[in-house]
Design a protein around this motif. Structure first.
Motif, PDB file in Angstrom:
ATOM      1  N   CYS A 171       0.823  -1.217   0.000  1.00 50.44           N
ATOM      2  CA  CYS A 171       0.000   0.000   0.000  1.00 50.44           C
ATOM      3  C   CYS A 171       0.852   1.260   0.000  1.00 50.44           C
ATOM      4  O   CYS A 171       0.531   2.245  -0.682  1.00 50.44           O
ATOM      5  N   ARG A 172       1.940   1.249   0.751  1.00 53.81           N
ATOM      6  CA  ARG A 172       2.811   2.430   0.801  1.00 53.81           C
ATOM      7  C   ARG A 172       3.493   2.686  -0.539  1.00 53.81           C
ATOM      8  O   ARG A 172       3.758   3.835  -0.895  1.00 53.81           O
ATOM      9  N   ASN A 173       3.794   1.632  -1.261  1.00 53.36           N
ATOM     10  CA  ASN A 173       4.504   1.771  -2.532  1.00 53.36           C
ATOM     11  C   ASN A 173       3.573   2.002  -3.716  1.00 53.36           C
ATOM     12  O   ASN A 173       4.047   2.106  -4.856  1.00 53.36           O
ATOM     13  N   THR A 174       2.271   2.071  -3.461  1.00 53.40           N
ATOM     14  CA  THR A 174       1.289   2.283  -4.525  1.00 53.40           C
ATOM     15  C   THR A 174       0.666   3.668  -4.357  1.00 53.40           C
ATOM     16  O   THR A 174       0.273   4.052  -3.259  1.00 53.40           O
ATOM     17  N   ARG A 175       0.585   4.396  -5.438  1.00 54.62           N
ATOM     18  CA  ARG A 175       0.023   5.743  -5.382  1.00 54.62           C
ATOM     19  C   ARG A 175      -1.506   5.677  -5.454  1.00 54.62           C
ATOM     20  O   ARG A 175      -2.083   4.657  -5.828  1.00 54.62           O
ATOM     21  N   GLY A 176      -2.128   6.790  -5.067  1.00 59.20           N
ATOM     22  CA  GLY A 176      -3.564   6.914  -5.241  1.00 59.20           C
ATOM     23  C   GLY A 176      -4.361   6.732  -3.971  1.00 59.20           C
ATOM     24  O   GLY A 176      -3.876   6.171  -2.968  1.00 59.20           O
ATOM     25  N   PRO A 177      -5.615   7.181  -3.968  1.00 58.23           N
ATOM     26  CA  PRO A 177      -6.465   7.098  -2.775  1.00 58.23           C
ATOM     27  C   PRO A 177      -6.883   5.680  -2.417  1.00 58.23           C
ATOM     28  O   PRO A 177      -7.163   5.391  -1.250  1.00 58.23           O
ATOM     29  N   VAL A 178      -6.953   4.787  -3.390  1.00 57.18           N
ATOM     30  CA  VAL A 178      -7.359   3.406  -3.098  1.00 57.18           C
ATOM     31  C   VAL A 178      -6.344   2.749  -2.171  1.00 57.18           C
ATOM     32  O   VAL A 178      -6.698   2.122  -1.159  1.00 57.18           O
ATOM     33  N   ALA A 179      -5.084   2.899  -2.499  1.00 60.25           N
ATOM     34  CA  ALA A 179      -4.038   2.327  -1.643  1.00 60.25           C
ATOM     35  C   ALA A 179      -3.992   3.017  -0.282  1.00 60.25           C
ATOM     36  O   ALA A 179      -3.710   2.377   0.738  1.00 60.25           O
ATOM     37  N   SER A 180      -4.300   4.296  -0.227  1.00 60.35           N
ATOM     38  CA  SER A 180      -4.264   5.041   1.035  1.00 60.35           C
ATOM     39  C   SER A 180      -5.331   4.558   2.007  1.00 60.35           C
ATOM     40  O   SER A 180      -5.054   4.357   3.200  1.00 60.35           O
ATOM     41  N   ILE A 181      -6.557   4.351   1.524  1.00 64.60           N
ATOM     42  CA  ILE A 181      -7.610   3.898   2.437  1.00 64.60           C
ATOM     43  C   ILE A 181      -7.372   2.448   2.860  1.00 64.60           C
ATOM     44  O   ILE A 181      -7.701   2.060   3.986  1.00 64.60           O
ATOM     45  N   ASP A 239     -14.611  -5.026  13.396  1.00 66.13           N
ATOM     46  CA  ASP A 239     -14.916  -4.673  12.007  1.00 66.13           C
ATOM     47  C   ASP A 239     -15.531  -3.276  11.904  1.00 66.13           C
ATOM     48  O   ASP A 239     -15.267  -2.550  10.939  1.00 66.13           O
ATOM     49  N   GLU A 240     -16.342  -2.911  12.897  1.00 69.86           N
ATOM     50  CA  GLU A 240     -16.962  -1.588  12.871  1.00 69.86           C
ATOM     51  C   GLU A 240     -15.918  -0.484  12.960  1.00 69.86           C
ATOM     52  O   GLU A 240     -16.024   0.543  12.285  1.00 69.86           O
ATOM     53  N   GLU A 241     -14.904  -0.692  13.776  1.00 67.79           N
ATOM     54  CA  GLU A 241     -13.860   0.319  13.917  1.00 67.79           C
ATOM     55  C   GLU A 241     -13.036   0.443  12.639  1.00 67.79           C
ATOM     56  O   GLU A 241     -12.671   1.548  12.207  1.00 67.79           O
ATOM     57  N   ILE A 242     -12.723  -0.697  12.029  1.00 69.47           N
ATOM     58  CA  ILE A 242     -11.975  -0.665  10.769  1.00 69.47           C
ATOM     59  C   ILE A 242     -12.793   0.033   9.677  1.00 69.47           C
ATOM     60  O   ILE A 242     -12.275   0.877   8.926  1.00 69.47           O
ATOM     61  N   GLU A 243     -14.069  -0.303   9.618  1.00 71.70           N
ATOM     62  CA  GLU A 243     -14.937   0.302   8.606  1.00 71.70           C
ATOM     63  C   GLU A 243     -15.064   1.805   8.819  1.00 71.70           C
ATOM     64  O   GLU A 243     -15.051   2.586   7.862  1.00 71.70           O
ATOM     65  N   ARG A 244     -15.179   2.235  10.071  1.00 75.13           N
ATOM     66  CA  ARG A 244     -15.283   3.662  10.365  1.00 75.13           C
ATOM     67  C   ARG A 244     -13.999   4.398   9.991  1.00 75.13           C
ATOM     68  O   ARG A 244     -14.029   5.502   9.463  1.00 75.13           O
ATOM     69  N   TYR A 260     -11.275   8.153   6.358  1.00 70.87           N
ATOM     70  CA  TYR A 260     -10.128   8.513   5.528  1.00 70.87           C
ATOM     71  C   TYR A 260     -10.527   8.650   4.065  1.00 70.87           C
ATOM     72  O   TYR A 260      -9.900   9.410   3.317  1.00 70.87           O
ATOM     73  N   ALA A 261     -11.564   7.934   3.650  1.00 69.90           N
ATOM     74  CA  ALA A 261     -12.065   8.098   2.278  1.00 69.90           C
ATOM     75  C   ALA A 261     -12.612   9.505   2.073  1.00 69.90           C
ATOM     76  O   ALA A 261     -12.424  10.107   1.005  1.00 69.90           O
ATOM     77  N   SER A 262     -13.275  10.059   3.093  1.00 71.26           N
ATOM     78  CA  SER A 262     -13.767  11.438   3.005  1.00 71.26           C
ATOM     79  C   SER A 262     -12.606  12.418   2.871  1.00 71.26           C
ATOM     80  O   SER A 262     -12.698  13.419   2.138  1.00 71.26           O
ATOM     81  N   VAL A 263     -11.511  12.130   3.584  1.00 73.18           N
ATOM     82  CA  VAL A 263     -10.326  12.981   3.463  1.00 73.18           C
ATOM     83  C   VAL A 263      -9.765  12.932   2.043  1.00 73.18           C
ATOM     84  O   VAL A 263      -9.388  13.964   1.465  1.00 73.18           O
ATOM     85  N   GLN A 264      -9.719  11.760   1.452  1.00 70.07           N
ATOM     86  CA  GLN A 264      -9.205  11.615   0.099  1.00 70.07           C
ATOM     87  C   GLN A 264     -10.096  12.309  -0.927  1.00 70.07           C
ATOM     88  O   GLN A 264      -9.605  12.920  -1.884  1.00 70.07           O
ATOM     89  N   VAL A 265     -11.411  12.244  -0.722  1.00 65.56           N
ATOM     90  CA  VAL A 265     -12.328  12.953  -1.627  1.00 65.56           C
ATOM     91  C   VAL A 265     -12.092  14.458  -1.538  1.00 65.56           C
ATOM     92  O   VAL A 265     -12.121  15.180  -2.551  1.00 65.56           O
ATOM     93  N   GLY A 266     -11.870  14.949  -0.317  1.00 59.44           N
ATOM     94  CA  GLY A 266     -11.563  16.364  -0.149  1.00 59.44           C
ATOM     95  C   GLY A 266     -10.294  16.770  -0.879  1.00 59.44           C
ATOM     96  O   GLY A 266     -10.212  17.857  -1.465  1.00 59.44           O
ATOM     97  N   LYS A 267      -9.285  15.900  -0.849  1.00 61.54           N
ATOM     98  CA  LYS A 267      -8.044  16.191  -1.578  1.00 61.54           C
ATOM     99  C   LYS A 267      -8.281  16.208  -3.091  1.00 61.54           C
ATOM    100  O   LYS A 267      -7.702  17.028  -3.813  1.00 61.54           O
ATOM    101  N   MET A 268      -9.124  15.294  -3.575  1.00 60.40           N
ATOM    102  CA  MET A 268      -9.399  15.255  -5.008  1.00 60.40           C
ATOM    103  C   MET A 268     -10.180  16.479  -5.466  1.00 60.40           C
ATOM    104  O   MET A 268     -10.026  16.944  -6.597  1.00 60.40           O
ATOM    105  N   GLU A 269     -11.031  17.021  -4.608  1.00 61.30           N
ATOM    106  CA  GLU A 269     -11.839  18.181  -4.970  1.00 61.30           C
ATOM    107  C   GLU A 269     -11.142  19.497  -4.673  1.00 61.30           C
ATOM    108  O   GLU A 269     -11.722  20.565  -4.864  1.00 61.30           O
ATOM    109  N   LYS A 270      -9.905  19.450  -4.205  1.00 64.84           N
ATOM    110  CA  LYS A 270      -9.165  20.666  -3.889  1.00 64.84           C
ATOM    111  C   LYS A 270      -8.967  21.519  -5.150  1.00 64.84           C
ATOM    112  O   LYS A 270      -8.522  21.045  -6.181  1.00 64.84           O
TER     113      LYS A 270
END
Length: 275
Positions: free
Chosen positions: A135-145, A157-162, A167-177
């Motif tokens: 994941c660290r060696n792969t670029r993009g939001p998919v690898a980040s989440i 599982d609930e904590e992992i999903e949350r 973090y997906a919301s953070v990545q969307v914010g970066k894409m819409e910057k």
């Protein structure tokens, strides 16, 4: 070209006739010389006319080749330096943000399905640390989440999903910057054009008042300058809107990839934890 052909044929015909009708005495020779001289003068005149016609045609063709750029530059100057410069500035700033977003989103795209298959194999065969390294060696939001989800592996599982969802919301914010600046330029360009139109019409009425007469020339010149700013403002907004819609489509595509990858990650983590 047609005049040149006619002149050549006329010269050949006249010279042939003069040669056939020539007599040995001096008078006939003088008549022949005069005829040839008159024919030569006529031919010279026709050649000059043909050359002028060809020169005019060449100039028209040259003007037609550079017509689009020349007309665009002329209309831009006619619109006035003040408001036309503001419209051009909106176009430049908007295009700069569009290009930056397109480059960023293009670099963020990966083959999500192939990546998730490799990640699942790493989790099942090499362990969590190797999966994190992938994941660290792969670029993009998919690898980040996915990396954020792996950091909390072993929790509920609930904590992992949350964590993945946040973090997906953070990545969307970066894409819409920067997209808000693009929408601002899209809104401002026609507004500046309309403002230039209104001010141009006011200036036209001032000219009418100063002249003391409603002359069609005064009204037409003022209205033309006023409407040019509106035309360029609308064209600028249309260009930026096309780029903006393309950017939104890429953001939607990446968001769909993140959602699909998050579901796959949760299923993979659950299966690994159970085993």
């Amino acid at each position: 070209m047609k005049n040149i052909i006619i002149a050549v044929l006329l010269t050949a015909f006249t010279l042939t006739s003069a040669a056939q009708t020539a007599k040995p005495d001096g008078k006939a020779g003088a008549d022949t010389t005069a005829t040839v001289k008159a024919t030569a003068d006529t031919t010279s005149m026709l050649l000059d006319e043909a050359a002028l016609e060809m020169a005019d045609t060449t100039m028209i063709d040259a003007a037609a080749e550079g017509g689009a750029y020349t007309q665009l530059k002329t209309k831009f100057v006619e619109g006035g330096a003040g408001f036309m410069s503001l419209v051009a500035l909106c176009l430049i700033i908007g295009l700069a943000f569009c290009i930056e977003r397109i480059v960023y989103l293009t670099m963020s795209e990966i083959d999500a399905k192939k990546f998730m298959l490799a990640l699942e194999e790493k989790l099942k065969t090499s362990g969590v640390e190797e999966a994190k390294t992938l994941c660290r060696n792969t670029r993009g939001p998919v690898a980040s989440i996915c990396y954020q989800g792996l950091l909390r592996i072993g929790a509920k599982d609930e904590e992992i999903e949350r964590s993945v969802s946040s973090y997906a919301s953070v990545q969307v914010g970066k894409m819409e910057k920067g997209c808000s600046w693009i929408t601002l330029c899209i809104a401002m360009a026609p507004s500046l054009g309309f403002l230039g139109t209104v001010i141009g019409m006011v200036m036209a009425f001032d000219q009418i008042q100063a002249a003391g007469d409603i002359s069609p020339t005064i009204v037409a010149s003022g209205m033309k300058v006023a409407l040019i700013t509106t035309i360029f403002g609308i064209i600028t907004a249309l260009i930026l809107q096309l780029f903006y819609n393309y950017i939104l489509s890429k953001i939607d595509h990446l968001t769909a990839q993140m959602e699909e990858s998050a579901i796959t990650l949760m299923d993979t983590v659950s299966s690994v934890q159970k085993s």
